[in-house]
Design an enzyme around this catalytic site. Structure first.
Site, PDB file in Angstrom:
ATOM      1  N   GLU A 106       0.822  -1.220   0.000  1.00 25.86           N
ATOM      2  CA  GLU A 106       0.000   0.000   0.000  1.00 25.86           C
ATOM      3  C   GLU A 106       0.857   1.272   0.000  1.00 25.86           C
ATOM      4  O   GLU A 106       0.579   2.212  -0.745  1.00 25.86           O
ATOM      5  CB  GLU A 106      -0.932  -0.066   1.222  1.00 25.86           C
ATOM      6  CG  GLU A 106      -1.934   1.038   1.297  1.00 25.86           C
ATOM      7  CD  GLU A 106      -1.640   1.986   2.426  1.00 25.86           C
ATOM      8  OE1 GLU A 106      -2.322   3.000   2.510  1.00 25.86           O
ATOM      9  OE2 GLU A 106      -0.696   1.741   3.209  1.00 25.86           O
ATOM     10  N   ILE A 129       2.452  -9.708   2.193  1.00 29.46           N
ATOM     11  CA  ILE A 129       1.896 -10.872   2.884  1.00 29.46           C
ATOM     12  C   ILE A 129       0.630 -10.472   3.636  1.00 29.46           C
ATOM     13  O   ILE A 129      -0.201 -11.314   3.922  1.00 29.46           O
ATOM     14  CB  ILE A 129       2.913 -11.523   3.847  1.00 29.46           C
ATOM     15  CG1 ILE A 129       3.330 -10.566   4.966  1.00 29.46           C
ATOM     16  CG2 ILE A 129       4.120 -12.043   3.089  1.00 29.46           C
ATOM     17  CD1 ILE A 129       4.024 -11.275   6.130  1.00 29.46           C
ATOM     18  N   ASP A 130       0.493  -9.178   3.956  1.00 30.66           N
ATOM     19  CA  ASP A 130      -0.675  -8.736   4.735  1.00 30.66           C
ATOM     20  C   ASP A 130      -1.979  -8.771   3.930  1.00 30.66           C
ATOM     21  O   ASP A 130      -3.062  -8.722   4.508  1.00 30.66           O
ATOM     22  CB  ASP A 130      -0.447  -7.307   5.258  1.00 30.66           C
ATOM     23  CG  ASP A 130       0.604  -7.266   6.353  1.00 30.66           C
ATOM     24  OD1 ASP A 130       1.019  -8.336   6.821  1.00 30.66           O
ATOM     25  OD2 ASP A 130       1.023  -6.160   6.741  1.00 30.66           O
ATOM     26  N   ARG A 272       1.422 -20.876  26.548  1.00 27.11           N
ATOM     27  CA  ARG A 272       2.702 -20.580  25.901  1.00 27.11           C
ATOM     28  C   ARG A 272       2.442 -19.728  24.652  1.00 27.11           C
ATOM     29  O   ARG A 272       1.441 -19.921  23.963  1.00 27.11           O
ATOM     30  CB  ARG A 272       3.408 -21.868  25.475  1.00 27.11           C
ATOM     31  CG  ARG A 272       3.817 -22.752  26.625  1.00 27.11           C
ATOM     32  CD  ARG A 272       5.043 -22.196  27.338  1.00 27.11           C
ATOM     33  NE  ARG A 272       5.609 -23.151  28.259  1.00 27.11           N
ATOM     34  CZ  ARG A 272       5.294 -23.266  29.544  1.00 27.11           C
ATOM     35  NH1 ARG A 272       4.368 -22.470  30.066  1.00 27.11           N
ATOM     36  NH2 ARG A 272       5.885 -24.167  30.308  1.00 27.11           N
TER      37      ARG A 272
HETATM   38  O1  F6P Z   1       5.065  -7.063   5.019  1.00 26.55           O
HETATM   39  C1  F6P Z   1       4.132  -6.507   5.896  1.00 26.55           C
HETATM   40  C2  F6P Z   1       4.674  -6.584   7.269  1.00 26.55           C
HETATM   41  O2  F6P Z   1       5.063  -7.890   7.370  1.00 26.55           O
HETATM   42  C3  F6P Z   1       3.799  -6.232   8.458  1.00 26.55           C
HETATM   43  O3  F6P Z   1       2.842  -7.151   8.840  1.00 26.55           O
HETATM   44  C4  F6P Z   1       4.814  -5.961   9.521  1.00 26.55           C
HETATM   45  O4  F6P Z   1       4.335  -5.212  10.579  1.00 26.55           O
HETATM   46  C5  F6P Z   1       5.846  -5.241   8.748  1.00 26.55           C
HETATM   47  O5  F6P Z   1       5.786  -5.742   7.425  1.00 26.55           O
HETATM   48  C6  F6P Z   1       7.197  -5.302   9.348  1.00 26.55           C
HETATM   49  O6  F6P Z   1       8.183  -5.236   8.389  1.00 26.55           O
HETATM   50  P1  F6P Z   1       9.490  -4.317   8.474  1.00 26.55           P
HETATM   51  O7  F6P Z   1      10.175  -4.653   9.765  1.00 26.55           O
HETATM   52  O8  F6P Z   1      10.258  -4.747   7.278  1.00 26.55           O
HETATM   53  O9  F6P Z   1       9.036  -2.917   8.432  1.00 26.55           O
END
Ligand code: F6P
Length: 353
Positions: A106, A129-130, A272
């Site tokens: 995005e 992936i989100d 856990r």
């Molecule tokens: O790719 C999306 C995502 O995996 C989010 O879910 C996550 O919070 C973020 O990227 C963290 O990625 P980075 O540490 O590369 O900013």
């Protein structure tokens, strides 16, 4: 000698499985149409640093199964750098590019929409992936992350069952709970907590009660999936990111631990917590992502050849389409609540214990 026409490709934002398959698809589609392909390194940063390479057939062969991105990535936005836009246009001219394929989530695609409005001829491909990019059913990388999270949940189930424990898995998803919902559903999780539905005191109490009730009725283990961006009593659990290259943004993580502590304290049941982290973003893409990425790449090359700029490749049902890139900037695509309710019905939060 007549110089060949050229297009550029870049990958921006967080990496994900399937990026290389998309680079390969776009490059092959462009080469077939008589273009040379230039790979811009490290996202938009490569324009500013004049860091790029010729992507010939040898360079894009044998990469369909490789995780990450052969081009490297960064979160650098030309809009956030002094004279950044000017540098991009200058380098674009120098490289003799006729169009640019931007693979991004995005953030990167929103920047791309603005760059297009400023006159840069480009097309976008959604990857994250989100799975929260608007106007496409799926983004590249999502199905792989879901598979990794599902495998993790399956493994947690066997150990949960042996020890009669409550097992929590924290998965990624800053603003939306797509991975949590799809993996939770696939693994038959007992509760799925997502950013779209904040967890207040009542909901947390109900979760603890339900886990306890399950145990009392002889179901001596429970599996709970928590998306990292789930708000707990009104707040997101974050820490500050150390990012040298661009704007700082919060790093999510830790909500699983807090929910786990609350469950153990309230129920007295051994609990856990595991955090899946970057494992769900790395490594080999599943077949679905390779195929989606290849189709998106091919479509992007076609759009550029037809000068249909300002568009994004999208999956709608079973069809690969082109949609206006500007739609991405209208917000994030949140979880399909009908699907979430199906998952929830199998659990005490909404249905039977
Ligand atoms: O790719 C999306 C995502 O995996 C989010 O879910 C996550 O919070 C973020 O990227 C963290 O990625 P980075 O540490 O590369 O900013």
């Amino acid at each position: 000698m007549v110089e060949k026409k050229r297009i550029g490709i870049l990958t921006g934002g967080g990496d994900c499985p399937g990026l290389n398959a998309a680079i390969r698809g776009a490059a092959k589609g462009a080469v077939q149409r008589g273009y040379e392909v230039i790979g811009i390194h490290s996202g938009w940063k490569g324009f500013l640093d004049r860091d790029d390479e010729l992507l010939d057939s040898a360079r894009t062969s044998g990469i369909i199964d490789r995780g990450g991105t052969i081009l490297g990535t960064s979160r650098v936005s030309p809009l956030a750098v002094e004279n950044g836009t000017k540098f991009v246009f200058e380098r674009f001219e120098e490289l003799r590019l006729e169009g640019l394929v931007v693979l991004g989530g995005e953030g990167t695609l929103t920047v791309s929409g603005i760059m297009f409005d400023k006159g840069l001829p480009l097309v976008g491909i959604p990857k994250t992936i989100d799975n929260d990019v608007k106007d496409t059913d799926y983004s590249i990388g999502f199905q792989t992350a879901v598979q990794i999270a599902t495998d993790a949940l399956d493994r947690l189930r066997s150990t949960a069952e042996s020890h009669h424990r409550i097992m929590l898995l924290e998965v990624m998803g800053r603003d939306t709970g797509w991975i949590a919902t799809y993996a939770g559903l696939a693994a038959g999780a007992d509760a799925i907590l997502i950013p779209e539905i904040p967890v207040d005191k009542t909901k947390l109490e109900w979760l603890c009660y339900t886990v306890h009730e399950r145990n009392r009725k002889g179901r001596r283990y429970s599996i709970v999936v928590v998306a990292e961006g789930t708000k707990l009593e009104g707040r997101s659990i974050t820490r500050e990111e150390c990012d040298t290259s661009s704007e700082k943004r919060p790093l999510f993580g830790g909500v699983g631990e807090l929910v786990g502590e609350a469950i153990q304290k309230s129920t007295g049941l051994e609990t856990r917590v595991s955090t899946l982290g970057y494992i769900q973003r790395g490594g080999t893409p599943v077949a679905y992502d390779r195929n989606l990425a290849t189709a998106f790449g091919a479509k992007a090359a076609e759009l550029i050849a037809n000068k249909k700029f300002g568009m994004m490749t999208a999956l709608k049902g079973n069809t690969i389409r082109a949609v206006p890139l500007k739609n991405v900037a209208t917000g994030k695509k949140t979880v399909d609540m009908k699907l979430y309710r199906v998952a929830e019905r199998f659990f005490g939060l909404g249905g039977e214990i």
